[in-house]
Structures are given as C-alpha cells and as structure tokens.
Scaffold this motif. Structure first.
Motif, PDB file in Angstrom:
ATOM      1  N   ILE A  34      -5.193  -9.085   7.337  1.00 41.01           N
ATOM      2  CA  ILE A  34      -5.564  -8.200   8.439  1.00 41.01           C
ATOM      3  C   ILE A  34      -6.788  -8.755   9.138  1.00 41.01           C
ATOM      4  O   ILE A  34      -7.790  -9.091   8.488  1.00 41.01           O
ATOM      5  N   THR A 111       0.316  -5.411  -1.153  1.00 44.95           N
ATOM      6  CA  THR A 111       1.064  -4.252  -0.650  1.00 44.95           C
ATOM      7  C   THR A 111       1.830  -3.504  -1.724  1.00 44.95           C
ATOM      8  O   THR A 111       2.521  -2.545  -1.415  1.00 44.95           O
ATOM      9  N   SER A 116      -4.355   3.566   0.371  1.00 47.56           N
ATOM     10  CA  SER A 116      -4.652   3.656   1.797  1.00 47.56           C
ATOM     11  C   SER A 116      -5.925   2.889   2.090  1.00 47.56           C
ATOM     12  O   SER A 116      -6.740   2.631   1.193  1.00 47.56           O
ATOM     13  N   GLU A 138       2.258   1.457   5.363  1.00 41.96           N
ATOM     14  CA  GLU A 138       2.527   1.645   6.783  1.00 41.96           C
ATOM     15  C   GLU A 138       1.997   0.465   7.586  1.00 41.96           C
ATOM     16  O   GLU A 138       2.628   0.030   8.558  1.00 41.96           O
ATOM     17  N   LEU A 139       0.837  -0.058   7.197  1.00 39.81           N
ATOM     18  CA  LEU A 139       0.332  -1.270   7.840  1.00 39.81           C
ATOM     19  C   LEU A 139       1.298  -2.432   7.625  1.00 39.81           C
ATOM     20  O   LEU A 139       1.509  -3.259   8.516  1.00 39.81           O
ATOM     21  N   HIS A 140       1.895  -2.481   6.431  1.00 42.29           N
ATOM     22  CA  HIS A 140       2.871  -3.536   6.132  1.00 42.29           C
ATOM     23  C   HIS A 140       4.072  -3.426   7.071  1.00 42.29           C
ATOM     24  O   HIS A 140       4.598  -4.445   7.560  1.00 42.29           O
ATOM     25  N   TYR A 142       4.028  -2.196  10.109  1.00 45.48           N
ATOM     26  CA  TYR A 142       3.562  -2.699  11.403  1.00 45.48           C
ATOM     27  C   TYR A 142       3.607  -4.222  11.429  1.00 45.48           C
ATOM     28  O   TYR A 142       3.988  -4.839  12.425  1.00 45.48           O
ATOM     29  N   ALA A 149      -1.299  -3.509  15.531  1.00 42.17           N
ATOM     30  CA  ALA A 149      -1.328  -2.042  15.557  1.00 42.17           C
ATOM     31  C   ALA A 149      -2.558  -1.572  16.311  1.00 42.17           C
ATOM     32  O   ALA A 149      -3.618  -2.210  16.276  1.00 42.17           O
ATOM     33  N   LEU A 151      -4.743   1.889  16.285  1.00 37.89           N
ATOM     34  CA  LEU A 151      -4.943   3.122  15.532  1.00 37.89           C
ATOM     35  C   LEU A 151      -5.970   3.990  16.249  1.00 37.89           C
ATOM     36  O   LEU A 151      -7.055   3.520  16.595  1.00 37.89           O
ATOM     37  N   PHE A 180      -1.980  -8.712  12.195  1.00 42.54           N
ATOM     38  CA  PHE A 180      -1.485  -8.882  10.832  1.00 42.54           C
ATOM     39  C   PHE A 180      -0.816 -10.234  10.656  1.00 42.54           C
ATOM     40  O   PHE A 180      -0.292 -10.827  11.603  1.00 42.54           O
TER      41      PHE A 180
END
Length: 572
Positions: A34, A111, A116, A138-140, A142, A149, A151, A180
C-alpha cells in the motif's frame, strides 16, 4: 488438548519498523503493498497553514496507519502502527507526496488475517484532521479490481465528513487516496522486511481529481438513493434498490452512512450478474452512535410523556443531517443519476440537489405523518399543569414554524438551510410559513411521494400527493421461519408481533408490553428480544413456559412472518 479452557495468549508487543511486516507472521500468504498517493481537499485552516505564533513552516500532513486486531486478539494486543513521510499541502488544499515518493515509500500487510487498518491524517502540529477504517480484505478486493481506492475521511469527534470550502469548491468532501500492489510472497519471517520499504514497485496511483461518470446508454436508468438514519430507516431502501436492479435493470447508488456499507453490500445476494449494479457511496455521520448516547436515550425515554420534548426532536428531524449535504452533492454531481430517490430525513437536501443539478426526484417516505402521539389525560397533577402548553404546541402551525427556525440556525460549523441553498446558487427562504414550505413545493411540482404501507394501516386522512402501496421487505435467502417460531404461530390464538427495530427501547419494556397484552387479551405474542430477558421477568417466564403465549425471538424473515400474524406493534 481436550480441555475446554483456552490457553492464555501472551500480549503481543508493539513492533518496531525493523521487526516485520504489518500484520505479518503467516507463511506464504498474499501480501498487499500500500502506498500513500495523497489526500484532500483539506479544510481551509489546514490548506492555508493558518497556525499560531506566525509559524512559517511548510504546510504538511502525515498519514498514520494503525492495525486493528480481530476480536479474539483484542485483549492484550498492542496494535502495530506506521507513519508515512510528510506530504506537502498545495494551494488547492490537496496533500501529495514529494515527487517519486508515492512509489518509493510503501508498507506491506498480509491478507490472510481478518483485521482492519485505521488511517488517520494529522496536520503538521499533530492535530487529527480526519480518519477512516477499512478491513484488509476489502483493501485486497480494491487491489484486485481497481488497484487504487479513495476513502472518505471523517471527523469522528463531530460525526461528519471532513470538508474543504476553498477555491470555489463548496463543502467538497476530503478523500484519502491509496495505491496498491498485490503479490504472492515468500513465508514471512520477523526480519524479512520493514514496514517502510524503499524501491520501485508497480503501483497504480490514485489522484485527488475526480471525473464525472458517463451517462448510462444501455439497460435501465441510473438511480441514486439518498437516506440517513438507523437500520430501520435504511433497510426498506435496500429492498427498493434490489427491486430496481432485479426488475428494471437499473444501476442503483445507495448513498448512506459509512456504518451501513457492509449491510448494503449484503443486499446484493442473489442478484447474480446484476449484483455489481447495486453500489454503495458513503456519507459522513453516524446516527447509531448518536442514538446510543445517554442523552439521546434519556430524550427518547422522557419524550414518551413530554410533548415539548417530542416537538423539539421533530423540529430537528432534518437539520441534524444537513452536514451530509456536501457528500450527497458530490456523489450526485459525479455519478450523474437519471433521478434521485429521497427519504423523509433528507427532503430539503434532495430539493437542493434537484434544483442545482436539474435532477428529477421522487420521495419514499416511511413516516407519512409528522404529528404528536395523542395520549389520554389521566387527571394527574402534571397532566393538568401541562395541558395548556400541550394544547398550544400540538398544532401544525407551531410545529412547522419551530421546525423552520431550527433549520435556519447556524451553529459553529453546522450550516443552516439558507446557507446550504445560497452556497449552491439558489434563493433562500425569506420568511416563516404556517406550514412546511418543502411540503407545499413538492405538492406544487407534483413530486410523487411513495409510502410503502397499505391503506388499512395509515387510513385515508393523509396529506395530498402521497401514494400508498404495500409493505416492502428485504427478502433474505432464508425462506422459512425458525422451527420454534413456526410451531408457535400454528396455535389458534391471534398472533401479535412486537418489534422496535434499532430504536433505543429497553428490552425489558418490550417484555412488559408483551405481558400486558397477554394479561388483557387472549393472544399469543412474539417479542423480538433476547430469550434471556424473558427469563429474568417472572410473569413473562410463566407466559412463555406454562401457557406458551409468549415467544422471544432475536430474528426472523418478516416477509414470511407477516403472512402468519394478525397484528403488529412496530417502529422502523
């Protein structure tokens, strides 16, 4: 190994930047890289660097990432943290890393754990500007789909989104932009890498600049639903969104508070290839956090007996959500829907969007009446003292005038209705009216207001323009009642359901109401409360065990249950 007593887990120490990957420790897991691409537009005082003591240091922000453990690891766990290098704030209010820094400074997280990440943006003096929290999984997702992403940043203390109001961008919500890079990694070891990794990586960077969505050229129309409130306020709109997707091939954006993101996404179940046509867009605010506060619970409790308190709460019915207007406007402008569907808590906001963006609107109201509950005067001293006051305030002109006053009040960063309208180039409301001006305007323009109730429930004396239909239920994949509920509704007595949705009503009060029904009527009552509460009340326990006239149930599919009952006591 056969013992039922869990082995105590030693506290997890806080790890340093040289001890491992954020969330590391799993062998051969997928690793998500990230990078921080920027954030903004930030509030005026941050972007202009208006600090004390004439400090002329460069305007900068820092992004801190904190690991939030899963529930079974929370006890004794010291979360890992990581701070990105400072990013400079430009004149447009957007903070961006230095040239080449976004791709060269990044961190990794595995992951495979259900955790979180909490992202917090700080100004140059350490003050928190905004924060957001999102599951790693959820980031994975994306990373797999868009590789980037945006946010929404929230001011958690004020329970609203972070806004910029500079450079002609009126209440433009601030977003955190991430890039990412996902890869399969070798087994993670404590010294394999540091969180802060320097070197080239194939990131898809995300910018703070937005582009407007293209109009939908095939299939059904593009609809946007705007609503706020508790789960009882939101759930019918999710059912409506499913119907628009499934039966009319619409693309539907549900704009609601961030707390309901996973709930809206679960509403896609069973839509098959059309599941991607039901989308979620976040706004600021957290109604559930507000109604759980002691002051809110006290107001709801006292409001049952004090008309003046009810009138005050009704007068703030919409103004409480004015802070979300900027997010609603942002999504309506960039997603370009064909029409808007609004709930009863955002009527003024919907009318602003309709006028400013030239969008057709249609109402979906769950509260067709906004009047005080009529109570019996029991002849008590308090009733006699308050009766003249109650007769004065329990009138539509008084309630309407007080509501208009509360909607125009400017309090700190809270904008009033006229400020919202003028900021979008619309005319303000000049004077107070004896009736709600928004209701009159909706009637003049013949805006349809759909009410999902049959006439047998609400009667015929409704305001002009409301269109009654029938109950709408969010159908679950479970198409059968729980076995104990199915047996209970087979008895010959009349069946009554009591459910108060997510309102802060004590479970003991629901049980007392159920007992009163059982005492005075030969009925069987289903109370949507925990069974443990019934066991704590002797009378309720007797009705439940000896007479089988009371059943406590945590949940049941209402679309199936409603066909088997005779009456309902509901809220939401």
């Amino acid at each position: 190994a056969q013992s039922d007593v869990p082995t105590p887990r030693p506290p997890t120490p806080r790890r340093s930047l040289t001890e491992g990957v954020l969330g590391g420790g799993g062998g051969g897991s997928a690793v998500l890289r990230i990078c921080f691409c920027g954030c903004g537009p930030l509030p005026l005082e941050v972007s202009r660097g208006e600090m004390c003591c004439g400090d002329d240091r460069p305007r900068e922000v820092r992004l801190q990432v904190e690991e939030i453990p899963e529930d079974d690891e929370a006890e004794g766990h010291l979360p890992a943290t990581f701070t990105f290098p400072a990013a400079l704030v430009a004149d447009d209010g957007c903070a961006r890393p230095l040239d080449g820094q976004a791709e060269a400074k990044w961190f990794e997280v595995d992951t495979w754990r259900n955790r979180s990440l909490r992202f917090t943006v700080f100004d140059g003096f350490g003050g928190a500007i905004g924060a957001t929290q999102i599951p790693v999984k959820e980031l994975h997702n994306y990373a797999i789909t868009t590789r980037g992403a945006r946010l929404l940043l929230r001011d958690e203390a004020a329970s609203k989104a972070v806004y910029c109001s500079d450079g002609g961008r009126v209440r433009h919500p601030a977003f955190l932009c991430l890039g990412f890079c996902c890869s399969r990694a070798a087994p993670l070891t404590p010294n394999r890498a540091s969180w802060l990794v320097e070197g080239p990586a194939a990131f898809a960077t995300t910018t703070t600049e937005w582009t407007r969505n293209e109009p939908r050229r095939t299939g059904g129309k593009r609809a946007m639903i705007i609503t706020t409130g508790t789960r009882g306020d939101l759930q019918p709109f999710v059912a409506l969104a499913r119907g628009l997707v499934e039966h009319h091939d619409c693309e539907v954006f549900v704009c609601a508070e961030l707390a309901w993101k996973s709930f809206v996404k679960r509403g896609r179940a069973g839509l098959g290839d059309r599941a991607k046509q039901l989308k979620f867009r976040p706004i600021g605010g957290d109604t559930m956090a507000r109604v759980r506060k002691p002051a809110a619970r006290l107001a709801v409790s006292l409001g049952q007996n004090l008309d003046i308190l009810q009138v005050l709460m009704m007068s703030m019915f919409e103004s409480e959500f004015f802070a979300s207007e900027g997010c609603f406007y942002h999504w309506a402008y960039y997603e370009r829907p064909d029409f808007l569907i609004f709930g009863c808590t955002v009527v003024h906001i919907a009318m602003i969007l309709s006028e400013a963006l030239q969008l057709p609107i249609v109402g979906f109201s769950l509260q067709p009446r906004r009047s005080l509950e009529q109570r019996v005067n029991f002849g008590r001293v308090l009733d006699e003292v308050l009766e003249p006051l109650d007769n004065l305030i329990d009138r539509e002109p008084f309630i309407g005038a007080l509501k208009q006053v509360m909607e125009r009040v400017e309090c700190g960063s809270q904008s009033g209705l006229n400020s919202l309208r003028t900021s979008r180039g619309l005319a303000p409301l000049r004077r107070l009216h004896s009736t709600s001006p928004q209701v009159r305007e909706l009637q003049n323009y013949q805006v349809p207001i759909v009410v999902p109730f049959p006439s047998c429930v609400v009667g015929d004396s409704l305001p002009h323009g409301l269109r009654l239909t029938n109950f709408i239920c969010l159908r679950s994949e479970v198409r059968e009642l729980p076995e104990e509920v199915s047996r209970f509704v087979e008895q010959p007595r009349k069946k009554v359901l009591i459910s108060f949705s997510s309102m802060p009503v004590a479970a003991e009060a629901v049980v007392r109401l159920a007992c009163a029904l059982c005492r005075h009527r030969d009925v069987a009552v289903i109370a949507m409360v925990s069974p443990e509460v019934v066991e704590q009340v002797p009378e309720a326990h007797r009705f439940a065990t000896e007479e089988r006239r009371l059943l406590a149930c945590r949940e049941a599919p209402f679309d199936v249950l409603f066909e088997r009952i005779d009456a309902a006591v509901l809220h939401g």
